[in-house]
Design a protein around this motif. Structure first.
Motif, PDB file in Angstrom:
ATOM      1  N   PRO A 166       0.808  -1.231   0.000  1.00 50.54           N
ATOM      2  CA  PRO A 166       0.000   0.000   0.000  1.00 50.54           C
ATOM      3  C   PRO A 166       0.840   1.279   0.000  1.00 50.54           C
ATOM      4  N   TYR A 167       1.946   1.275   0.731  1.00 50.42           N
ATOM      5  CA  TYR A 167       2.797   2.470   0.783  1.00 50.42           C
ATOM      6  C   TYR A 167       3.390   2.759  -0.591  1.00 50.42           C
ATOM      7  N   PHE A 168       3.880   1.729  -1.254  1.00 50.01           N
ATOM      8  CA  PHE A 168       4.481   1.909  -2.569  1.00 50.01           C
ATOM      9  C   PHE A 168       3.428   2.320  -3.594  1.00 50.01           C
ATOM     10  N   ARG A 169       2.203   1.807  -3.451  1.00 51.75           N
ATOM     11  CA  ARG A 169       1.132   2.244  -4.351  1.00 51.75           C
ATOM     12  C   ARG A 169       0.836   3.726  -4.161  1.00 51.75           C
ATOM     13  N   ALA A 170       0.862   4.173  -2.911  1.00 49.24           N
ATOM     14  CA  ALA A 170       0.607   5.586  -2.634  1.00 49.24           C
ATOM     15  C   ALA A 170       1.712   6.465  -3.215  1.00 49.24           C
ATOM     16  N   LYS A 171       2.961   6.015  -3.103  1.00 48.01           N
ATOM     17  CA  LYS A 171       4.062   6.783  -3.687  1.00 48.01           C
ATOM     18  C   LYS A 171       3.951   6.813  -5.209  1.00 48.01           C
ATOM     19  N   ALA A 172       3.503   5.716  -5.812  1.00 48.04           N
ATOM     20  CA  ALA A 172       3.315   5.689  -7.262  1.00 48.04           C
ATOM     21  C   ALA A 172       2.239   6.685  -7.675  1.00 48.04           C
ATOM     22  N   ALA A 173       1.177   6.774  -6.876  1.00 47.63           N
ATOM     23  CA  ALA A 173       0.116   7.747  -7.168  1.00 47.63           C
ATOM     24  C   ALA A 173       0.647   9.165  -7.067  1.00 47.63           C
ATOM     25  N   GLN A 174       1.474   9.421  -6.066  1.00 43.96           N
ATOM     26  CA  GLN A 174       2.093  10.734  -5.918  1.00 43.96           C
ATOM     27  C   GLN A 174       2.918  11.079  -7.163  1.00 43.96           C
ATOM     28  N   GLU A 175       3.729  10.145  -7.602  1.00 46.05           N
ATOM     29  CA  GLU A 175       4.584  10.391  -8.759  1.00 46.05           C
ATOM     30  C   GLU A 175       3.758  10.634 -10.022  1.00 46.05           C
ATOM     31  N   SER A 176       2.651   9.922 -10.165  1.00 47.38           N
ATOM     32  CA  SER A 176       1.790  10.123 -11.334  1.00 47.38           C
ATOM     33  C   SER A 176       1.211  11.529 -11.367  1.00 47.38           C
ATOM     34  N   LEU A 177       0.834  12.035 -10.203  1.00 45.87           N
ATOM     35  CA  LEU A 177       0.324  13.407 -10.139  1.00 45.87           C
ATOM     36  C   LEU A 177       1.386  14.410 -10.562  1.00 45.87           C
ATOM     37  N   ILE A 178       2.605  14.200 -10.091  1.00 47.15           N
ATOM     38  CA  ILE A 178       3.700  15.122 -10.428  1.00 47.15           C
ATOM     39  C   ILE A 178       3.997  15.082 -11.914  1.00 47.15           C
ATOM     40  N   ALA A 179       4.131  13.876 -12.453  1.00 39.93           N
ATOM     41  CA  ALA A 179       4.459  13.716 -13.877  1.00 39.93           C
ATOM     42  C   ALA A 179       3.343  14.249 -14.772  1.00 39.93           C
ATOM     43  N   GLY A 180       2.104  14.205 -14.270  1.00 35.41           N
ATOM     44  CA  GLY A 180       0.974  14.671 -15.069  1.00 35.41           C
ATOM     45  C   GLY A 180       0.704  16.158 -14.956  1.00 35.41           C
ATOM     46  N   SER A 181       1.459  16.837 -14.114  1.00 36.44           N
ATOM     47  CA  SER A 181       1.279  18.283 -13.954  1.00 36.44           C
ATOM     48  C   SER A 181       2.053  19.027 -15.046  1.00 36.44           C
ATOM     49  N   ASP A 182       1.868  20.331 -15.070  1.00 35.05           N
ATOM     50  CA  ASP A 182       2.598  21.159 -16.040  1.00 35.05           C
ATOM     51  C   ASP A 182       3.905  21.696 -15.475  1.00 35.05           C
ATOM     52  N   LEU A 183       4.232  21.350 -14.236  1.00 35.29           N
ATOM     53  CA  LEU A 183       5.442  21.877 -13.608  1.00 35.29           C
ATOM     54  C   LEU A 183       6.678  21.092 -14.039  1.00 35.29           C
ATOM     55  N   PRO A 184       7.774  21.781 -14.303  1.00 37.64           N
ATOM     56  CA  PRO A 184       9.042  21.080 -14.520  1.00 37.64           C
ATOM     57  C   PRO A 184       9.419  20.349 -13.215  1.00 37.64           C
ATOM     58  N   TYR A 185       9.820  19.083 -13.329  1.00 34.03           N
ATOM     59  CA  TYR A 185       9.999  18.310 -12.104  1.00 34.03           C
ATOM     60  C   TYR A 185      11.200  17.373 -12.182  1.00 34.03           C
ATOM     61  N   SER A 186      11.591  16.926 -11.006  1.00 37.93           N
ATOM     62  CA  SER A 186      12.584  15.856 -10.848  1.00 37.93           C
ATOM     63  C   SER A 186      12.109  14.972  -9.705  1.00 37.93           C
ATOM     64  N   ILE A 187      12.159  13.665  -9.893  1.00 34.79           N
ATOM     65  CA  ILE A 187      11.810  12.710  -8.843  1.00 34.79           C
ATOM     66  C   ILE A 187      13.065  11.931  -8.466  1.00 34.79           C
ATOM     67  N   VAL A 188      13.302  11.813  -7.178  1.00 32.99           N
ATOM     68  CA  VAL A 188      14.462  11.080  -6.673  1.00 32.99           C
ATOM     69  C   VAL A 188      13.969   9.819  -5.976  1.00 32.99           C
ATOM     70  N   HIS A 189      14.452   8.673  -6.430  1.00 35.38           N
ATOM     71  CA  HIS A 189      14.166   7.406  -5.757  1.00 35.38           C
ATOM     72  C   HIS A 189      15.370   7.043  -4.898  1.00 35.38           C
ATOM     73  N   ALA A 190      15.159   6.901  -3.594  1.00 34.57           N
ATOM     74  CA  ALA A 190      16.231   6.484  -2.691  1.00 34.57           C
ATOM     75  C   ALA A 190      15.926   5.100  -2.138  1.00 34.57           C
ATOM     76  N   THR A 191      16.971   4.376  -1.813  1.00 41.99           N
ATOM     77  CA  THR A 191      16.803   3.090  -1.143  1.00 41.99           C
ATOM     78  C   THR A 191      16.544   3.328   0.347  1.00 41.99           C
ATOM     79  N   GLN A 192      16.392   2.248   1.103  1.00 49.81           N
ATOM     80  CA  GLN A 192      16.133   2.355   2.539  1.00 49.81           C
ATOM     81  C   GLN A 192      17.320   3.008   3.245  1.00 49.81           C
ATOM     82  N   PHE A 193      17.044   3.763   4.278  1.00 53.14           N
ATOM     83  CA  PHE A 193      18.101   4.476   5.001  1.00 53.14           C
ATOM     84  C   PHE A 193      18.733   3.583   6.063  1.00 53.14           C
ATOM     85  N   PHE A 194      20.025   3.773   6.301  1.00 57.18           N
ATOM     86  CA  PHE A 194      20.687   3.097   7.419  1.00 57.18           C
ATOM     87  C   PHE A 194      19.911   3.340   8.719  1.00 57.18           C
ATOM     88  N   GLU A 195      19.416   4.559   8.855  1.00 59.60           N
ATOM     89  CA  GLU A 195      18.734   4.971  10.086  1.00 59.60           C
ATOM     90  C   GLU A 195      17.464   4.169  10.353  1.00 59.60           C
TER      91      GLU A 195
END
Length: 251
Positions: free
Chosen positions: A107-136
């Motif tokens: 569910p969390y990854f699906r929500a992040k995918a939905a977020q990214e779709s909104l960004i990519a579908g907007s008219d704003l110039p954008y950059s998306i950064v995918h990070a792996t899990q944090f040491f913390e």
């Protein structure tokens, strides 16, 4: 120098981004509920974004429950995109997670995918950064997986990364031209979740047993094969887990 608004700018990653951008002379503005900005309700958002050249969104949902996390990322992102467009923002940067789009049962990854779709579908110039899990995250992974004194973690490989390296990467990308796509950042070495958690607990003197299993869930779902690993073109950060852990232990 630019005004850059960091949504979630008081958190682990956000505070690092604000610090790095400030050191370079930019007006880095942390925006979070504690500073009077609520992206879910829109409170304080227009004022915070006034005059901003760049918006960096590193906020996270306070709940990982399926409906709550989807509502957070879709509502918050829609509000941010609308107000960013009104403010004339020239670069919208969002931090997401490696595996988004590949781990549909989560569910969390699906929500992040939905977020990214909104960004990519907007008219704003954008950059998306995918990070792996944090040491913390190592201790919280153990805590979430513990029952009866045993931490039952997923049997899965990872390329975990230091939060400071994520902050550095996002800050750099925020100052570059929009990519219109995804940049992956990951740690320099592949480590199993089992080894990551076991090393963290050992360094803390924590006696819990760590047991890995393919059916042990992570983020509430069984990890799909390779879901937490980046692609071949990922940028590899410099900090190794052993060095980071030694520094934490020394403190």
């Amino acid at each position: 120098m630019a005004k850059i608004v960091v949504i979630g700018g008081t958190g682990l990653i956000g505070s690092g981004i604000v610090g790095r951008l400030g050191e370079q002379g930019h007006e880095a503005v942390p925006a979070a509920p504690g500073t009077g900005v609520n992206t879910l309700t829109g409170e304080g958002l227009a004022g915070a974004l006034e005059g901003a050249a760049v918006v960096v969104d590193v906020s996270n949902s306070p709940s990982f429950e399926e409906k709550a996390v989807m509502d957070f990322f879709t509502t918050s992102t829609a509000n941010l995109l609308r107000e960013s467009a009104k403010a004339g923002v020239g670069h919208y940067v969002a931090l997401s997670i490696v595996g988004t789009g590949r781990w549909e049962s989560n569910p969390y990854f699906r929500a992040k995918a939905a977020q990214e779709s909104l960004i990519a579908g907007s008219d704003l110039p954008y950059s998306i950064v995918h990070a792996t899990q944090f040491f913390e995250f190592a201790r919280s992974i153990a805590d979430e997986a513990t029952a009866g004194g045993v931490a039952r973690v997923a049997d899965t490989p990872m390329r975990p990364i230091a939060a400071a390296d994520v902050s550095a990467a996002v800050a750099r990308i925020a100052l570059d031209a929009p990519t219109g796509g995804v940049t992956e950042v990951a740690g320099p070495e592949e480590i199993s979740m089992e080894d990551l958690v076991r090393a963290r607990l050992a360094a803390d003197g924590d006696p819990r047993e760590v047991v890995a299993g393919k059916e042990n869930p992570y983020f509430g779902a069984v990890v799909e094969e390779g879901a937490l690993l980046p692609g071949e073109g990922a940028e590899l950060a410099p900090t190794r887990f052993g060095d980071w852990l030694a520094a934490q232990t020394a403190r």
